[in-house]
Design a protein around this motif. Sequence first.
Motif, mmCIF file in Angstrom:
data_model
loop_
_atom_site.group_PDB
_atom_site.id
_atom_site.type_symbol
_atom_site.label_atom_id
_atom_site.label_comp_id
_atom_site.label_asym_id
_atom_site.label_seq_id
_atom_site.Cartn_x
_atom_site.Cartn_y
_atom_site.Cartn_z
ATOM 1 N N THR A 74 -3.360 2.721 -5.817
ATOM 2 C CA THR A 74 -2.948 3.064 -4.457
ATOM 3 C C THR A 74 -2.365 1.867 -3.713
ATOM 4 O O THR A 74 -1.669 2.027 -2.731
ATOM 5 N N ARG A 75 -2.673 0.661 -4.180
ATOM 6 C CA ARG A 75 -2.125 -0.545 -3.569
ATOM 7 C C ARG A 75 -2.137 -1.651 -4.608
ATOM 8 O O ARG A 75 -2.822 -1.563 -5.612
ATOM 9 N N PHE A 76 -1.348 -2.696 -4.339
ATOM 10 C CA PHE A 76 -1.373 -3.829 -5.252
ATOM 11 C C PHE A 76 -1.074 -5.111 -4.496
ATOM 12 O O PHE A 76 -0.538 -5.100 -3.384
ATOM 13 N N GLU A 99 0.852 -1.184 0.000
ATOM 14 C CA GLU A 99 0.000 0.000 0.000
ATOM 15 C C GLU A 99 0.886 1.232 0.000
ATOM 16 O O GLU A 99 1.861 1.309 0.763
ATOM 17 N N ARG A 100 0.560 2.184 -0.851
ATOM 18 C CA ARG A 100 1.386 3.394 -0.964
ATOM 19 C C ARG A 100 1.412 4.133 0.363
ATOM 20 O O ARG A 100 0.412 4.245 1.057
ATOM 21 N N GLY A 101 2.601 4.627 0.692
ATOM 22 C CA GLY A 101 2.775 5.363 1.938
ATOM 23 C C GLY A 101 3.077 4.494 3.129
ATOM 24 O O GLY A 101 3.243 5.008 4.248
ATOM 25 N N ALA A 102 3.174 3.175 2.945
ATOM 26 C CA ALA A 102 3.466 2.287 4.076
ATOM 27 C C ALA A 102 4.893 2.535 4.550
ATOM 28 O O ALA A 102 5.810 2.731 3.746
ATOM 29 N N PRO A 103 5.109 2.553 5.882
ATOM 30 C CA PRO A 103 6.461 2.781 6.389
ATOM 31 C C PRO A 103 7.405 1.660 5.972
ATOM 32 O O PRO A 103 7.030 0.493 5.944
ATOM 33 N N ASP A 104 8.634 2.018 5.620
ATOM 34 C CA ASP A 104 9.687 1.062 5.246
ATOM 35 C C ASP A 104 9.397 0.328 3.946
ATOM 36 O O ASP A 104 10.056 -0.671 3.638
ATOM 37 N N ALA A 105 8.420 0.780 3.190
ATOM 38 C CA ALA A 105 8.151 0.126 1.904
ATOM 39 C C ALA A 105 9.262 0.449 0.913
ATOM 40 O O ALA A 105 9.895 1.511 0.981
ATOM 41 N N ALA A 106 9.519 -0.464 0.009
ATOM 42 C CA ALA A 106 10.543 -0.231 -1.008
ATOM 43 C C ALA A 106 10.105 0.886 -1.953
ATOM 44 O O ALA A 106 8.950 0.953 -2.360
ATOM 45 N N LEU A 107 11.045 1.750 -2.295
ATOM 46 C CA LEU A 107 10.725 2.837 -3.213
ATOM 47 C C LEU A 107 10.331 2.295 -4.585
ATOM 48 O O LEU A 107 9.514 2.898 -5.289
#
Length: 626
Positions: free
Chosen positions: A323-325, A303-311
């Motif tokens: 917005t998510r996948f 989900e976009r904006g999730a902390p520590d998500a890969a760029l």
Amino acid sequence: MRGESAEAELSACLRHDPVLALRVRLLAPDFAAEPELLHAMLMAVPVATQPGYPARWRQSVAVAYLAQALAVRSGAADAEAAWTAGLSHNLAEYLDGGAGPSAQAADWLGALDSDGWLADAVRYHAEPLARGRAAHPLVRIVQLAYQLLTRADAVDSVDVRAALAALQLGAGEAAQLLAESQTQARQQAARFGIVDAPTAASGAGYDRLARLYAGQAAQAALHGYFRRAHGAPDEAYALLQRALRALFGVERAGVFAPAPDGSLRITPLLPAVAGLAALAIPPDDGHSALPRALARHASQQFERGAPDAALADEQIARLLGVTRFLCQPLALHDGRTGVLVAGDPLPDLGVSPLWRGALSECGEALQPAAVVAVALPPAPAETPAPAADDIPRDRVRRAVHEVANPLTIMRNYVNLLSERLGADSTVQRDLGIIGDEIERVARIVRGITVAEEAVTPAPALELVSVNSVVSELVRMALGTLFTPNKINVQIDLNPDVPPVPLHKDLLKQVLFNLAKNAVEAMHAGGHLRFMTRQIIADGQRQIEIEVADTGPGLPPSVASHLFEPVISEKGGDHAGLGLAISRGLVERMNGQLSCTSTPQGTRFVIRVPTLQNGQAPSTNTRYGSM
């Protein structure tokens, strides 16, 4: 669906279902040309016995009738667009159990209207009328229809009268249209048998049975649908794309697969945004959902904006316009395992039996062995007669065909159990392992039908987490092999063991053979240990997998012929081929299988290189460790 009149009747029925009306329009104009997909859609929609369904359905149809009437009477908007927007205004309540955002439901209408007025009408249908004074007429009509139907004495309110005046309609005329729309909704509810209170025959038990049957019927329809590919990968992927849209509302998707350097890159298997080709995701990127899905062989959410998500995941979402996948492992036509990225999925789509069934059927249709059961030419007259202990090939084919039937039943029952047992992650993981093993057996059985004269291409390698394979094996065999035989299992998995390019099915088969032999050697119970580690041997980095037991050891007469196919001394159904087959499978992976045995126990060691056929994964991954 036979004949024009029947198709017209079916279209008139589907027009009144908020979910199907949208999904059918996402199919080809002649939807009857894809009867299997339509059948699966019919079985997958919400059923009228679900709590709250009748009230939601009557509101959908009443708003649709009223919006259409307002559009016709005022001439301000297209009548068919007004029907679609009115019918879809509460679409999220059907697809998300009432908890989903209406904005997502509105996005699904984007394919029907490039200007976005349909989506806006759904998105803003409950906004105050004053906010829509200058909005597009379709938006104002759906707002007005919704307010008239859901507010008591709405015709007498100032804001409703002002909205009516803007459409050059009076309050009396609106009251008449409202009454006619409510009558139409009641008549259609009676026609389709949609009632508020379920009868005794259609209580919770009936609803559960209906859903289970519907799931099985949808699965059977999907089986026939994907068989239409006839072994052509391009057609199978096209069928998958249409199924994603029609069954799951997934408009934006792509398939990533391991490149020769091990990184995950976009493929042309599904139409994708050109910008995605610039991304290369390392297989050891623990922040990205894509390599996690591959390493864990399970769906992963982003989900976009999730902390520590890969760029890189943020960029994939931006390029897809979602917005998510959902990332889902998918067996590809060339033997690799890729990652299907599905944009803006429904909540819990990854655990949906229909979702798993569709991808399983697609993966099966993509396997080369699925299309090799062809008739062989008659043997030449000079062909020598088979030996007495040879099995005629036609008998083998018949046996393989018959074995496929119970395998299909087993797979279907796994799906039924998954539906019955809910979303418990541990249970679903266990059922997933069972399903994977059934598919592995099916692939082995199908491989028997490959003509000996044909040159079967070697399956492409896939990045495999050795730790995950060991963990799955232990979990699968714990309650069926280890615990009943009083075997205490220890697993010592090095978390720094990276994914390596292997044939996963071959490694699983070898490990199971070794584990089964060890259990049989420890007649009165014992200790079994699995260990993984990295080593340097012959100047090359390798992965070592150890399987050690505390049995009595191997007699010298057995140890001297350990890896030769001999008649087993175990009796029963043992053929004495297990270790010979295991060594052959390890050698196919360019590895080595060795054994040391003492009266205190037997230790088998598998060594496989981290580099095969030019594929070299990165290191320092922790997937599958325990």
